[in-house]
Structure formats: structure tokens, C-alpha cells
Scaffold this active site. Structure first.
Site, mmCIF file in Angstrom:
data_model
loop_
_atom_site.group_PDB
_atom_site.id
_atom_site.type_symbol
_atom_site.label_atom_id
_atom_site.label_comp_id
_atom_site.label_asym_id
_atom_site.label_seq_id
_atom_site.Cartn_x
_atom_site.Cartn_y
_atom_site.Cartn_z
ATOM 1 N N TYR A 120 0.827 -1.203 0.000
ATOM 2 C CA TYR A 120 0.000 0.000 0.000
ATOM 3 C C TYR A 120 0.867 1.261 0.000
ATOM 4 O O TYR A 120 0.462 2.326 0.459
ATOM 5 C CB TYR A 120 -0.952 0.014 1.203
ATOM 6 C CG TYR A 120 -2.059 -1.028 1.122
ATOM 7 C CD1 TYR A 120 -2.251 -1.791 -0.032
ATOM 8 C CD2 TYR A 120 -2.923 -1.249 2.190
ATOM 9 C CE1 TYR A 120 -3.257 -2.739 -0.106
ATOM 10 C CE2 TYR A 120 -3.936 -2.196 2.118
ATOM 11 C CZ TYR A 120 -4.096 -2.947 0.969
ATOM 12 O OH TYR A 120 -5.100 -3.881 0.890
ATOM 13 N N LYS A 167 5.796 -13.777 4.011
ATOM 14 C CA LYS A 167 5.963 -14.639 2.842
ATOM 15 C C LYS A 167 7.411 -14.456 2.379
ATOM 16 O O LYS A 167 7.689 -14.120 1.224
ATOM 17 C CB LYS A 167 4.937 -14.221 1.777
ATOM 18 C CG LYS A 167 4.846 -15.125 0.592
ATOM 19 C CD LYS A 167 3.954 -16.331 0.789
ATOM 20 C CE LYS A 167 4.042 -17.210 -0.439
ATOM 21 N NZ LYS A 167 3.326 -18.470 -0.333
ATOM 22 N N ASP A 199 -0.106 -17.485 3.404
ATOM 23 C CA ASP A 199 -1.130 -18.256 2.695
ATOM 24 C C ASP A 199 -1.566 -19.474 3.516
ATOM 25 O O ASP A 199 -2.750 -19.736 3.702
ATOM 26 C CB ASP A 199 -0.645 -18.657 1.285
ATOM 27 C CG ASP A 199 0.758 -19.252 1.280
ATOM 28 O OD1 ASP A 199 1.441 -19.227 2.327
ATOM 29 O OD2 ASP A 199 1.186 -19.752 0.216
ATOM 30 N N ASP A 223 -4.768 -6.755 6.178
ATOM 31 C CA ASP A 223 -6.061 -6.337 5.637
ATOM 32 C C ASP A 223 -6.891 -7.573 5.301
ATOM 33 O O ASP A 223 -8.050 -7.712 5.705
ATOM 34 C CB ASP A 223 -5.803 -5.491 4.377
ATOM 35 C CG ASP A 223 -7.006 -4.682 3.946
ATOM 36 O OD1 ASP A 223 -8.035 -4.708 4.657
ATOM 37 O OD2 ASP A 223 -6.924 -4.017 2.901
ATOM 38 N N ASP A 227 -10.174 -9.518 7.476
ATOM 39 C CA ASP A 227 -11.503 -9.691 6.868
ATOM 40 C C ASP A 227 -11.899 -11.167 6.888
ATOM 41 O O ASP A 227 -13.064 -11.510 7.110
ATOM 42 C CB ASP A 227 -11.515 -9.180 5.426
ATOM 43 C CG ASP A 227 -11.795 -7.676 5.328
ATOM 44 O OD1 ASP A 227 -11.429 -6.942 6.266
ATOM 45 O OD2 ASP A 227 -12.371 -7.237 4.314
HETATM 46 MG MG MG Z 1 -10.181 -3.898 4.195
#
Ligand code: MG
Ligand code: NAI
Length: 326
Positions: A120, A167, A199, A223, A227
Site C-alpha cells: 500500500y 511470505k 497463505d 487487511d 476480513d
Molecule cells: Mg479492508
């Protein structure tokens, strides 16, 4: 002592759940001075700016900020706001509450997400027609800040399990630095920890969330994994978050503006009210924070519930029930 709180409802259900959280804060015996600012799609349509200078300043000057959600302009609002408050850590607890039909009823995980860099970074380019690139920035400084925050958070909040998500087997340089820095922090503190490839961690979280406590993550992984955990405990209507800086902080639900249900008065206010509880903790009102959490937990257990949790109550009815319990 009066605490100045910037309140930025934003778009969609942000306009519906933010007042609920303010009502809850007003019901407590704490002296707050609320100032309200605009941000998001609606103000952009009007003024051309998703995050007006006045709102920016309001968040910078306040003791803390409550943010609802933005729509399409979310990145233009929340990324600069996180910068304004200097937040390097995004804290996202995912807890399964009694009485709810959670996919995984034994979930009690706090994602501690690096909040300033990684994929990001915003450094994207079109190098030639049909080929675009993104620069993933990882610094030792930000990696150290988030690891220190995560290990401290685990200790202060009684979590035994700390997992470092990464990772580094593929992103050798960037996640290599993230991992080695976080491991160095753990060694310095003599803290126990595990590492997990992000993962594989996604799979383990679905099958055995009870194995995890604090999960320290690079930005994008945090992020996505948080979720995912929202799905384990009953949906996005339940997950609060804190964006914490050295001097300032911003509290927001993990969810967005939910255009599919906006305007109907049925958004679940729990995530927003639980975000306000994190604001209370942050300002040192731990007892009040616990009281708010207990009230929300009671309502989640016994109802009334909004449609996302299988009920038919409105946002206002749920908020009133929380206020009654307070
Ligand atoms: Mg989000
Ligand atoms: P979303 O979180 O807005 O909605 C996803 C799903 O969860 C929808 O079905 C929605 O109805 C449901 N949901 C979310 N919060 C809920 C609540 N409190 N009560 C009941 N149901 C709830 O994510 P989506 O659909 O990906 O994005 C919608 C808009 O929100 C987009 O414009 C996106 O850019 C923005 N967004 C903004 C964020 C922010 O301001 N921090 C974060 C995520 C998305």
C-alpha cells in the site's frame, strides 16, 4: 479533563453507525467535546475534495478521531487520515461472541497490521502499454515499530500466542526484512512466538482459529486476514479497529460504506460502537471501554439483532438496547 474527538461519519452506513457510537460515548461519565468533519464521496462531489483541509486539521488537532466509512474515495480518505494521525499500527480484534452463530466460536485473535507501507505504498506505474508495476516498500524502522507494538500489545492484553505472518520464502528481500526484524524484537524481549507463511496461515485460521492470539502482519496480509477472520465470527458488522500513532489515533469499523444496505437504517452498529470502546481504552478509560464491550456483547447474545446477524432490528433499536444496558 475534556477530550476533543473529531467525528467523521463519511458515506453510506458511516452516516448511520457513527451517530450510534457518539450516543454511546455521550452516555458515559467522560467529558467529550465532539467536532464533526466531512469526508468521502459526497463531499468530493460537492467540493472536488474527498478529504477537505478543515477535516484533516480537525483530526490532527483532536485527541482522537472516530471515522465511519467512505465509499469509492475510501483510499483518498483513510490513507491520508492514517497519516495525519501518524498511525503506524492498525489493531483489529476478531472475537466470536456468545449466542451468535459464528463459523468458529472459539476465535479471539488480534491482528496487528503494519499501517504505512508494503504494497500500500501507493508507488504504482504504467511502464508501457499493458504493463504496470507496484513498488513494495518495507523498512526496518516500520517493521520494528509494528513488531514492538505487537509484542507489547500481547503482553499487556494477556495473549500467550504471537504469530509473525510473512511470505519471506518468495518476497525474500522485503518480507525477509520484515521477518528478521520482528524476530529480532522477539529475541530482545525473550518473547515466545511462531512464524507463519501468510497463505498457509489463511487456511489454519479457518480451521483452527483457537491456536492464534496476536498476529503481526505486513499491511496487505493484515487487511485480508482480518476480513477473513470477520467471516469466522459473524461478519464485517462486528469488527472494530484502531489506527494507533505515537501521539494520536483514529478508530473505525473494518467495514466500508455498504452501499447495498445504506439508507435503510439496518446497518449493524456493533463494529462502530466497539471502535468507540477501543477509543475509550486508548484514552485511559479501560473500565468504560469494558462496560461498552459488555453492553454490546449482551445485546449480541440476547438481541435485538440487525439483519446481517439474522434479526430484523434497526440500527436505532440495537443502539437503544446497548444504551439500556449501559
Ligand atoms: Mg479492508
Ligand atoms: P463493505 O464493508 O462496505 O460491505 C461488504 C458487505 O458487508 C456488504 O454486503 C455489506 O452490506 C456488509 N456490511 C458491512 N458492514 C456492515 C454493517 N455494519 N452491518 C451490516 N452489514 C454490513 O465493503 P465493500 O462492499 O467491499 O465496499 C463498499 C464501499 O465501501 C466501496 O466503495 C469501498 O471502497 C468502501 N470501503 C471503505 C472502507 C473504509 O472507509 N475504511 C473499507 C472498505 C470498503
Amino acid at each position: 479533563m475534556t477530550h476533543e474527538i473529531a467525528v467523521i461519519p463519511g458515506d453510506g452506513i458511516g452516516q448511520e453507525v457513527t451517530p450510534a457510537a457518539v450516543e454511546v460515548l455521550e452516555a458515559l461519565d467522560v467529558d467529550f467535546d465532539f467536532v464533526e468533519g466531512d469526508a468521502g464521496d459526497a463531499v468530493k462531489a460537492e467540493t472536488g475534495e474527498a478529504l477537505p483541509q478543515a477535516t484533516r486539521k480537525m483530526a490532527a488537532d483532536a485527541d482522537a478521531t472516530l471515522f465511519g466509512a467512505a465509499g469509492e474515495t475510501a483510499a483518498d480518505v483513510i490513507l491520508p487520515l492514517r497519516e495525519v494521525v501518524g498511525s503506524f499500527a492498525n489493531v483489529r480484534p476478531a472475537v466470536s461472541y456468545p449466542g451468535l452463530d459464528a463459523v468458529q466460536p472459539d476465535t479471539d485473535i488480534v491482528f496487528v497490521r503494519e499501517n504505512t507501507e508494503g504494497v500500500y505504498s501507493g508507488i504504482e506505474d504504467e511502464i508501457t502499454e499493458g504493463v504496470r508495476t507496484l513498488t513494495r516498500v518495507v523498512t526496518e524502522e516500520a517493521s520494528r515499530d509494528i513488531a514492538e507494538f505487537g509484542f507489547d500489545y500481547a503482553k499487556q492484553n494477556g495473549f500467550d500466542d504471537v504469530t509473525i505472518a510473512h511470505k519471506a520464502n518468495v518476497m525474500r528481500e522485503t518480507d525477509g526484512l520484515f521477518l528478521e526484524t520482528a524476530e529480532a524484537v522477539a529475541e530482545e524481549r525473550g518473547a515466545d512466538y511462531d512464524t507463519a507463511l501468510m497463505d498457509a496461515l489463511a487456511m489454519h485460521l479457518v480451521m483452527h482459529p483457537e491456536d492464534y492470539g496476536v498476529v503481526i502482519c505486513p499491511n496487505l496480509a493484515g487487511d485480508m486476514l482480518s476480513d477473513l477472520a470477520a467471516g469466522l465470527v459473524g461478519g464485517l458488522g462486528l469488527l472494530p479497529s484502531a489506527n494507533v500513532g505515537e501521539e494520536n489515533a483514529l478508530f473505525e469499523p473494518v467495514h466500508g460504506s455498504a452501499p447495498d444496505i445504506a439508507g435503510q437504517g439496518v446497518a449493524n452498529p456493533s463494529a462502530m460502537i466497539l471502535s468507540a470502546a477501543m477509543l475509550l481504552d486508548h484514552l485511559g478509560y479501560d473500565d468504560e471501554g469494558d462496560r461498552v464491550r459488555a453492553a454490546v456483547e449482551g445485546v449480541l447474545d440476547e438481541g435485538p439483532r440487525t439483519p446481517d446477524l439474522g434479526g430484523d432490528a434497526s440500527t436505532d433499536e440495537v443502539t437503544s438496547a446497548v444504551l439500556d444496558r449501559l
